[in-house]
Design a protein around this motif. Structure first.
Motif, short mmCIF file in Angstrom:
data_model
loop_
_atom_site.label_atom_id
_atom_site.label_comp_id
_atom_site.label_asym_id
_atom_site.label_seq_id
_atom_site.Cartn_x
_atom_site.Cartn_y
_atom_site.Cartn_z
N MET A 74 0.78 -1.15 0.06
CA MET A 74 -0.12 0.02 0.08
C MET A 74 0.92 1.13 -0.01
SD MET A 74 -2.75 -1.27 2.91
CE MET A 74 -3.75 0.10 2.59
N GLY A 75 1.01 1.66 -1.34
CA GLY A 75 1.85 3.05 -1.23
C GLY A 75 3.50 2.59 -1.18
N MET A 76 4.07 3.28 -0.07
CA MET A 76 5.28 2.93 0.21
C MET A 76 5.56 1.93 1.42
SD MET A 76 7.17 4.32 -1.82
CE MET A 76 8.68 4.59 -1.07
N PHE A 77 4.20 1.34 1.91
CA PHE A 77 4.29 0.60 3.22
C PHE A 77 4.16 -0.91 2.60
CE2 PHE A 77 4.82 4.17 5.90
CZ PHE A 77 4.04 5.09 5.30
N VAL A 78 4.88 -1.76 3.58
CA VAL A 78 4.60 -3.37 3.15
C VAL A 78 3.87 -3.62 4.37
CG1 VAL A 78 5.46 -5.59 2.87
CG2 VAL A 78 6.18 -3.64 1.75
N ILE A 79 2.94 -4.12 4.70
CA ILE A 79 2.33 -4.89 5.91
C ILE A 79 2.19 -6.11 6.04
CG2 ILE A 79 0.27 -4.36 7.62
CD1 ILE A 79 -0.29 -1.80 6.06
N PRO A 80 2.86 -6.94 6.96
CA PRO A 80 2.40 -8.36 6.96
C PRO A 80 0.97 -8.60 7.36
CG PRO A 80 3.77 -7.63 8.79
CD PRO A 80 3.45 -6.32 7.95
N VAL A 81 0.43 -9.52 6.63
CA VAL A 81 -1.28 -10.20 6.71
C VAL A 81 -1.20 -11.28 7.72
CG1 VAL A 81 -3.14 -10.34 5.70
CG2 VAL A 81 -1.61 -8.46 5.03
N LEU A 82 -0.74 -12.37 7.06
CA LEU A 82 -0.95 -13.57 7.81
C LEU A 82 0.41 -14.47 7.89
CD1 LEU A 82 -4.10 -14.77 5.89
CD2 LEU A 82 -4.23 -13.73 7.94
N VAL A 83 0.68 -15.05 8.93
CA VAL A 83 1.71 -16.14 9.03
C VAL A 83 1.18 -17.40 9.70
CG1 VAL A 83 3.81 -16.20 10.08
CG2 VAL A 83 3.22 -14.19 9.34
N TYR A 84 1.12 -18.44 8.71
CA TYR A 84 0.58 -19.69 9.25
C TYR A 84 1.47 -20.80 9.06
CZ TYR A 84 -3.76 -17.18 8.83
OH TYR A 84 -4.93 -16.39 9.06
N SER A 85 1.56 -21.58 9.91
CA SER A 85 2.42 -22.80 9.64
C SER A 85 1.53 -24.02 9.67
CB SER A 85 3.33 -23.20 10.86
OG SER A 85 2.57 -23.28 11.93
N TYR A 86 2.00 -25.17 8.84
CA TYR A 86 1.08 -26.38 8.63
C TYR A 86 2.15 -27.52 8.11
CZ TYR A 86 1.13 -24.48 3.95
OH TYR A 86 1.67 -24.08 2.73
N ASN A 87 1.46 -28.60 8.37
CA ASN A 87 1.85 -29.91 7.48
C ASN A 87 1.17 -30.03 6.36
OD1 ASN A 87 3.89 -30.78 9.60
ND2 ASN A 87 1.96 -30.70 10.99
N GLN A 88 1.91 -30.60 5.42
CA GLN A 88 1.13 -30.93 4.20
C GLN A 88 1.48 -32.59 3.70
OE1 GLN A 88 3.04 -27.96 1.39
NE2 GLN A 88 3.92 -29.58 0.25
N LYS A 89 0.69 -32.78 2.80
CA LYS A 89 0.69 -34.16 2.18
C LYS A 89 0.54 -34.16 0.75
CE LYS A 89 2.11 -36.64 5.80
NZ LYS A 89 3.11 -37.33 6.12
N ASP A 90 1.41 -34.87 -0.09
CA ASP A 90 1.05 -34.66 -1.33
C ASP A 90 -0.30 -35.79 -1.91
OD1 ASP A 90 2.86 -32.63 -2.05
OD2 ASP A 90 4.62 -34.36 -2.32
N ILE A 91 -0.96 -35.30 -2.95
CA ILE A 91 -1.76 -36.21 -3.32
C ILE A 91 -1.32 -36.47 -4.95
CG2 ILE A 91 -4.17 -36.63 -4.47
CD1 ILE A 91 -3.85 -36.75 -1.06
N ASN A 92 -0.69 -37.45 -5.23
CA ASN A 92 0.20 -37.77 -6.45
C ASN A 92 0.21 -39.08 -6.91
OD1 ASN A 92 1.43 -38.85 -4.14
ND2 ASN A 92 3.47 -37.89 -4.61
N VAL A 93 -0.99 -39.61 -7.09
CA VAL A 93 -1.23 -41.06 -7.72
C VAL A 93 -1.72 -40.98 -9.09
CG1 VAL A 93 -1.19 -42.22 -5.49
CG2 VAL A 93 -3.14 -41.60 -6.44
N GLY A 94 -2.53 -39.91 -9.35
CA GLY A 94 -3.24 -39.97 -10.60
C GLY A 94 -3.00 -38.77 -11.50
N ARG A 95 -3.68 -38.36 -12.50
CA ARG A 95 -3.47 -37.19 -13.33
C ARG A 95 -3.62 -35.95 -12.59
NH1 ARG A 95 -6.95 -37.48 -18.51
NH2 ARG A 95 -5.25 -35.98 -19.19
N TYR A 96 -4.68 -35.92 -11.70
CA TYR A 96 -4.73 -34.65 -11.09
C TYR A 96 -4.02 -34.96 -9.75
CZ TYR A 96 -6.98 -30.73 -8.61
OH TYR A 96 -7.11 -29.57 -7.86
N GLN A 97 -3.00 -33.70 -9.41
CA GLN A 97 -2.05 -33.84 -8.30
C GLN A 97 -2.13 -32.54 -7.70
OE1 GLN A 97 1.76 -35.64 -8.90
NE2 GLN A 97 0.80 -37.18 -10.16
N THR A 98 -2.21 -32.48 -6.20
CA THR A 98 -2.02 -31.34 -5.37
C THR A 98 -1.62 -31.85 -4.03
OG1 THR A 98 -3.52 -29.54 -4.60
CG2 THR A 98 -4.54 -31.68 -4.83
#
Length: 741
Positions: free
Chosen positions: A15-39
Motif C-alpha cells: 500500500m503505497g510505500m508501506f509493506v504490511i504483513p497480513v498472515l503468518v501460518y504454519s502447517y503440515n502438508q501431504k502430496d496427493i500424487n497417484v493420478g493425473r490430478y495432483q495437489t
C-alpha cells in the motif's frame, strides 16, 4: 525420526510505500500424487497452490510459462452462540483461512500415535531404478505414513487424514482420497465430517458440553488463477482472463459444481482462448477445473444427500476484505457480512466494501427450491451472461482474481451429532497431442478443417452453451472459421470435466468401491549396448493377466519444448507380454526400436483380466536411459557424432535432450582431452562407465543452453577441435571434429 516439513506462508499487502504483513501460518502438508490430478492438502484442511511442475504438469503438460494457482478456504457461521464464559454472540464465525494454514481459532488434533496428519497407502510403493540408481520418489513415503489398506475406505490407492478443533466447538475430520485407475484419476475426493464436540481448544476437555449450533452454514471459497504466455503477446501478468461458472442450480441438472477456465482477453490482438503459444500454436491452457459437490445431508436426522445443496453459489472478487483478515480481527460488521453471504450470496440488495454494484442473481423461477419450498440463491451463470470479456463486468478490477463462493445450510447441529459433506476437486482437458495438432493447424489458418461442420454459423450455434461470446459477439471473440474451430476443440474440455465429475459421483454411489488395477510393479532400467533392458517384479501374484511396456522420448511427461517447437514426452505402448514374463529388451533391431543418442523413459503397467492397468505415475522413470555401445579395443574406430556439430541443426538431433557431442567406439576406460585450434586444453572428460559411449554435454541442470561448456564454463567458438583419447595402458589416438555456431 525425520519430521514432516513445516511450511510458512507470508502474505503482504503493498500500500503505497508501506509493506504490511497480513498472515503468518504454519502447517503440515501431504502430496496427493497417484493420478493425473495432483495437489497437496494441509492438516488444517486447506488446498494449496498446485505447482504445475508436479500437478497440472502431470495432468496436461509442463508449460514453461504455464501457471494455475489454486487456493481454498472454509468458514462456518451460526446464530445465537454462547461462549464458555456465558456471553452470547448473535453471529459466530470460525473456519480455516484462504490457503489452509493454522489460525488462532483452530487446532490440529493428533491421532492416537501423536501424528497431526497421516497418509495411508493401499499397497507397498514400487521402487524405480535407472542404471542402478533409485530415481523416483516413493509417492513420497515418510516415517509418518503407513501401508494399511484397511484404513482406507473402498478401493482408493491413497488417503490423507487429519482432524482439527475450532473455537466454536465444532470439530472437522478430514479424509482426502485419490485413485490411480484411469476413470478415477482426474480428481481428489474430500470427505469431511463435522462433529459438534463442544471442544473449543487443543486439549480434550469439552468446554461447551451441551450447546446446539443453530442456523449453521458452511461456506467454501475456491480461487483459480490462470497464468499465461502474456509476455509473448503484450498482456501483463496482472490481466486475469479466467471465467467462472456453475451447474446444478436447476432441478434437472445431474451434477452440482462450480468451475473455471481461461478465456479470451480484450488486450490480445488475436483469439487467445485456450492460450495458444504464438510460435507453434500449441494450446497451452485448454483445461476446465472446479469442484463437484457429491454429498450434502438434508439434516442430522435425515443424512441422505440433499440435491438442493449447495443452497448458494456465487462468483466474486478474491479481494474481499474479510478474506485477508485473521478471524480475531473481524469486526461485528465483518461477521454479519460473511453470514449474509452464506445465506444469500452477493445479491443486488447487498453492498459492502469497495464493490457496491451488487451481482445479478439467477431467475428464481429456474432455480432449485429447498425441501421447505424456499428459494436457493445463485449468481447468474457467467456462461450465460451477455458479456464479451470479464473486464466488462463492473466489479472486476485489474489485479484481482475471481473466486467461487459456495455455501451449505442452514443446519441445526445438537451436541454430539455429525454432518458429512463430500466434494471433489476435478479437472478435464483435451490431450496435449490434440492441443499440438489443433494449435498447429490454427497457426497455419486451417483449423476449420479439423471440425466436421465447416459452416461458421453452425459452429457458433454449437458453442452457445459452452462459451457464450461466440454466439453474441463472433466478430470480437472468434472472427473467423479458423478461430471458431480451434475454440470449439478447447470447449470439448468441458465435456471431459463433466465426465470426470460424473465418475467422481459414481464413487459415492458405490461407497468408494470401484474396479481398480493391480498394484504397480517395481521397475529397473539398464542402459546397454544395443538395447535397453527393462526388468520388473510381480506386484500381485495371480492377479496380473499381462504387462504393457510404455516408452517416452525426450521427457517423462508431455512438455512443450519452446526452443525446438516440439511436443516431447508422449507415451506409447511398445510391447505386451504375458504374466509369466518379468523383463523386456528394447532392442535397436525391434520395429520402432531405440536410437543411439536419444533419451528414453519407461514404465511397466500391470494389467488384470478385465483390462484395468496400473498408472504410469506410480512407477515411471524420471531419469533417462539411453543406448550404450559395447567398448572397442581398436582406437582407430572411434567416431565423433555429429561431426560437424552445427548449433542450428541441434533441434533436429536429439528430442528433449541437451546439446551434446558424442564419442562412440571408445575403450571401456579412457581420458578424453579436448584442445582448440591453438592447442589450448579446454575440456577433460573421464570415461569410466566401461561402455563404448561418452558425451560432451551441457552441465547438469543447464539443459536450456544451446552449447556445451568448456572447463571454465565458456561456450566453445566455431572452429576445429582435437580430442586426444588415452587409455590407462598408454594407448592413445587423436580425433578431429568441427563446431559451427
Amino acid at each position: 525420526m525425520r519430521r514432516n516439513k513445516s511450511f510458512w506462508i507470508f502474505k503482504f499487502l503493498l500500500m503505497g510505500m508501506f509493506v504490511i504483513p497480513v498472515l503468518v501460518y504454519s502447517y503440515n502438508q501431504k502430496d496427493i500424487n497417484v493420478g493425473r490430478y495432483q495437489t497437496f492438502v494441509t492438516d488444517f484442511t486447506g488446498m494449496g497452490q498446485p505447482p504445475c511442475w508436479d500437478c497440472l504438469g502431470n495432468y496436461y503438460y509442463d508449460g514453461f510459462y504455464n501457471n494455475l494457482i489454486g487456493y481454498s478456504g472454509w468458514w462456518v457461521g451460526v446464530r445465537n452462540w454462547e461462549d464458555a464464559g456465558g456471553d452470547n454472540h448473535s453471529i459466530k464465525i470460525t473456519g480455516a483461512p484462504h490457503g489452509g494454514g493454522q489460525t488462532p481459532e483452530s487446532w490440529v488434533v493428533p491421532d492416537e500415535n501423536g501424528y497431526p496428519m497421516r497418509k495411508y497407502l493401499a499397497y507397498e510403493a514400487p521402487t524405480v531404478e535407472v542404471d542402478g540408481l533409485t530415481v523416483s520418489r516413493r509417492f513420497p513415503l515418510d516415517e509418518w505414513d503407513e501401508v494399511n489398506p484397511d484404513a482406507i475406505p473402498g478401493t482408493a490407492d491413497m488417503m490423507v487424514e487429519s482432524t482439527i478443533n475450532t473455537d466454536m466447538g465444532l470439530t472437522l475430520h478430514q479424509r482426502v482420497l485419490a485413485w490411480s485407475a484411469s476413470q478415477y484419476d482426474d480428481f481428489a475426493v474430500y470427505d469431511w465430517t463435522f462433529v459438534n464436540t463442544g471442544n473449543t481448544d487443543a486439549d480434550p476437555e469439552q468446554e461447551l458440553p451441551s450447546q446446539t449450533l443453530e442456523d449453521l452454514y458452511i461456506l467454501r471459497s475456491t480461487e483459480w488463477s490462470f497464468g499465461h504466455w502474456g509476455h509473448m503477446y503484450g498482456i501483463t501478468d496482472w490481466e486475469r482472463y479466467n471465467w467462472h461458472s456453475a451447474y446444478g442450480e436447476r432441478p434437472d441438472d445431474s451434477l452440482r459444481m462450480v468451475y473455471a477456465y481461461s478465456a479470451r482477453t480484450e488486450a490480445s490482438s488475436y483469439d487467445n482462448f485456450g492460450d495458444p503459444e504464438v510460435e507453434t500454436g500449441f494450446i497451452a491452457q485448454p483445461w476446465y477445473i472446479g469442484e463437484v459437490y457429491l454429498h450434502a445431508p438434508k439434516s442430522v436426522d435425515d443424512p441422505v444427500d440433499d440435491p438442493t445443496q449447495p443452497q448458494m453459489t456465487s462468483v466474486y472478487s478474491s479481494e474481499e476484505q474479510w478474506i485477508k483478515k485473521d478471524l480475531p480481527s473481524l469486526t461485528q460488521e465483518d461477521r454479519n457480512h460473511i453470514y449474509n453471504i452464506m445465506e444469500e450470496g452477493f445479491s443486488t440488495a447487498f453492498t459492502f466494501y469497495q464493490h457496491g454494484s451488487g451481482l445479478p442473481s439467477m431467475d428464481g423461477s429456474v432455480i432449485q427450491q429447498t425441501s421447505q419450498g424456499e428459494p436457493t440463491h445463485h449468481y447468474k451463470r457467467m456462461d450465460e451472461m451477455d458479456t464479451r470479456w470479464n473486464a466488462d463486468i463492473d466489479w472486476i478490477e485489474r489485479r484481482q482474481d475471481m473466486m467461487d463462493y459456495t455455501s451449505f445450510g442452514p443446519y441445526t447441529l445438537p451436541h454430539g451429532d455429525t454432518l458429512r459433506f463430500v466434494f471433489a476437486q476435478v479437472a478435464g482437458s483435451i490431450s496435449p497431442q490434440k492441443g499440438m495438432e489443433v494449435g498447429r493447424k490454427w497457426r497455419e489458418g486451417t483449423a476449420g478443417e479439423t471440425w466436421p461442420t465447416k459452416d461458421s454459423l453452425q459452429i457458433a450455434t454449437e458453442l452457445v452453451d459452452q462459451y457464450p461470446a461466440f454466439a453474441r459477439y463472433p466478430n470480437d471473440i472468434a472472427p473467423n472459421l479458423n478461430d471458431m474451430a480451434k475454440d470449439l476443440w478447447v470447449t470439448t474440455s468441458k465435456d471431459s470435466l463433466f465426465r470426470n465429475a460424473s465418475n467422481a459421483k459414481s464413487l459415492i454411489e458405490q461407497n468408494y468401491n470401484v474396479p481398480v488395477p493391480p498394484p504397480p510393479p517395481s521397475v529397473g532400467i539398464t542402459s546397454q549396448g544395443r538395447q535397453i533392458l527393462i526388468e520388473w517384479s510381480d506386484p500381485a501374484p495371480g492377479k496380473v493377466d499381462h504387462y504393457k511396456i510404455y516408452r517416452a522420448l525426450g521427457n517423462y511427461y508431455p512438455r512443450l519444448d519452446i526452443e525446438r517447437g516440439q511436443l516431447i514426452g508422449s507415451w506409447e505402448a511398445i510391447a505386451t507380454v504375458g504374466s509369466n514374463v518379468t523383463q523386456y529388451e528394447d532392442q535397436v533391431e525391434n520395429d520402432n526400436g531405440p536410437s543411439r543418442g536419444q533419451d528414453y523413459y519407461y514404465y511397466v503397467a500391470a494389467v488384470d483380466a478385465q483390462g484395468n492397468e496400473s498408472a504410469r505415475y506410480l512407477n515411471r522413470t524420471t531419469q533417462p536411459a539411453s543406448l550404450l555401445r559395447e567398448p572397442a579395443d581398436d582406437l582407430s574406430n572411434i567416431r565423433v557424432v555429429p561431426n560437424p556439430y552445427h548449433a542450428k541443426a541441434r533441434d533436429f538431433l536429439y528430442q528433449g535432450a541437451e546439446a551434446k557431442i558424442n564419442f562412440f567406439n571408445l575403450p571401456p576406460v579412457c581420458t578424453i582431452k579436448i584442445y582448440n585450434e591453438t592447442g589450448d586444453l579446454i575440456k577433460t572428460i573421464e570415461h569410466t562407465n566401461r561402455s563404448g559411449d561418452e558425451a560432451w554435454a551441457n552441465p547438469a541442470g543447464e539443459s536450456t543452453h544451446k552449447y556445451m561448456r568448456t572447463e571454465s564454463g565458456q561456450i566453445p567458438v566455431s572452429g576445429i577441435y582435437i580430442a586426444h583419447i588415452e587409455t590407462p595402458e598408454g594407448k592413445s589416438t587423436n580425433v578431429k571434429f568441427i563446431i559451427i555456431r
